[in-house]
Enzyme design. Structure first.
Site, PDB file in Angstrom:
ATOM      1  N   LEU A   1      51.757   4.762  20.273  1.00 15.53           N
ATOM      2  CA  LEU A   1      50.644   5.200  19.418  1.00 15.53           C
ATOM      3  C   LEU A   1      51.224   5.694  18.109  1.00 15.53           C
ATOM      4  CD1 LEU A   1      48.528   7.510  21.801  1.00 15.53           C
ATOM      5  CD2 LEU A   1      47.947   5.191  21.072  1.00 15.53           C
ATOM      6  N   HIS A   2      50.717   5.199  16.994  1.00 19.25           N
ATOM      7  CA  HIS A   2      51.207   5.750  15.726  1.00 19.25           C
ATOM      8  C   HIS A   2      50.183   5.712  14.606  1.00 19.25           C
ATOM      9  CE1 HIS A   2      51.659   1.501  14.789  1.00 19.25           C
ATOM     10  NE2 HIS A   2      51.809   1.830  13.524  1.00 19.25           N
TER      11      HIS A   2
END
Ligand code: UD1
Length: 390
Positions: free
Chosen positions: A222-223
């Site tokens: 996740l970013h």
């Protein structure tokens, strides 16, 4: 027999990379250009948008990318400052090297910045991975994609629908060429060198015995700012991941932005769980090994949506939209947004054996870069026929 040579007055193709997802796209292109007849001369420019060892050096090594000829070392800052710095530092490179064209890939800030500089200097721009649209203008990448495609001269696409998107925006179909997916070229080329998940886990200080269990493991990344920049959103996603990890151990490769925000928002307790294994950003070969062996991938990355489709691994995309709809229509991808009930439900379905089977999309066959080399040299040589030199 003498091989035909690149016309001396044509100049090299300046190939631009800036951030992690650019590297796996550029590696096969450089390889194909070096094997093309005539060999297409290149100059590799790294803007320095990503600079950490984990985000940069390790991927260059894994992908056997040559060292950049020029590094602009822009580093991190706001979008405006980062884009402006790339532009300021890229302009003298064009002045000095007079390229035949500038080739950009993907949708990061460096892609748009270098495109703007080149076009305003009268240098042609070639965009690889053109025409993808999420139709979400809150995503910085969507703005980069829209603007780059409007002003680039030659547009290489990964799926047929991309051409429809471009034509709808007033772009002539004659500028567009469907070649397939260079990211999948990299995947196919490197799959046999992928690092074993056990070695990756052990290297990260975890007990690889967890992989010996019959349940297997899942992979998480996740970013996106929309998932990790607000404390509440990030906390609710970490809570559901924590919960899932008790059914299936999860390996979570943390982007620097995500790690910083977990600490900044005081959420470390939500990831303090032996079934949720936090690793630093992984090298290309480690990540390939991890996803190829996973039962499920939960992600907000564009590249992982494509890689899981190519590998036939079920993928849940934690975003409201995707610029890569083919991975949903034909591949193994399911969009779940930030809806924790949907994440729980779809994960349960996959673990119960009801994951999508999918199929590999047209021309995701490992030869996209060769097609680009072939088309690009013809296109450039047509614009500069040898007799025009006299
Ligand atoms: C960029 C791309 C995104 C891509 C992502 C992959 C844009 C607009 N976004 O987002 O499309 O999916 O790369 O990672 O171009 N940082 C480090 N070390 C680094 C690089 C960044 O610590 O080597 C940290 C910095 O604190 C920085 C933050 O990560 O502020 C974000 O980096 P940035 O390059 O601005 O965007 P990404 O979120 O990585």
């Amino acid at each position: 027999m003498n091989q035909p040579l690149w016309p001396v007055d044509l100049g090299p193709v300046i190939c631009v990379v800036g951030a992690r997802p650019n590297f796996m796209k550029m590696a096969p292109i450089l390889r194909a250009f070096s094997k093309s007849i005539p060999v297409i001369p290149t100059l590799l420019v790294h803007t320095g948008q990503h600079y950490d060892k984990d985000m940069n050096d390790k991927l260059f090594e894994d992908l056997r990318l040559p060292r950049p000829d020029i590094n602009l070392e822009v580093g991190s800052s706001s979008h405006a400052v980062q884009t402006a710095e790339v532009m300021r530092r890229f302009e003298p490179v064009i002045d000095q090297h007079r390229p035949s064209c500038v080739l950009v890939v993907g949708d990061v800030n460096s892609t748009l910045a270098c495109t703007l500089v080149a076009v305003k200097k009268g240098i042609s721009v070639v965009h690889v991975e053109a025409g993808l649209r999420s139709y979400d203008r809150k995503m910085p990448e969507e703005i980069n994609r829209l603007l780059t495609d409007q002003i680039a001269d030659r547009l290489y696409t990964t799926e047929r629908r991309a051409e429809d998107n471009l034509v709808r925006e007033g772009i002539a179909a004659s500028r567009v060429c469907f070649v397939g997916n260079v990211m999948i070229d990299s995947l196919i080329h490197n799959l046999e060198f992928a690092r074993s998940p056990a070695a990756t886990l052990t290297g990260g200080g975890f007990d690889a015995a967890v992989l010996g269990g019959s349940e297997g493991y899942g992979v998480v990344t996740l970013h996106r700012p929309s998932n990790v920049d607000q404390a509440e959103t990030l906390a609710s996603l970490l809570r559901v991941l924590n919960e899932i990890s008790h059914q299936l151990p999860l390996i979570f490769a943390l982007h620097p932005r995500t790690r910083t925000n977990i600490e900044r928002f005081g959420l470390c307790h939500l990831v303090d769980n032996p079934h949720l294994m936090l690793l630093p950003p992984q090298g290309y070969l480690e990540m390939l090994g991890l996803i190829a062996g996973a039962r499920i991938v939960l992600t907000d990355s564009g590249g992982l949506q494509e890689e899981t489709t190519a590998l036939g691994i079920p993928c849940l995309t934690l975003r409201e939209n995707t610029e890569r709809p083919i991975t949903v229509e034909q591949g193994t991808n399911t969009m779940v947004g930030r809806d924790t009930d949907a994440i729980r439900r779809e994960t349960g379905g996959i673990l119960a054996g009801h994951g999508k089977q999918g199929r590999v999309p047209e021309l995701w066959d490992g030869r996209a870069a060769e097609r680009i080399a072939c088309d690009l040299s013809r296109w450039l040589l047509d614009q500069h026929p040898p007799e025009a030199k006299a």
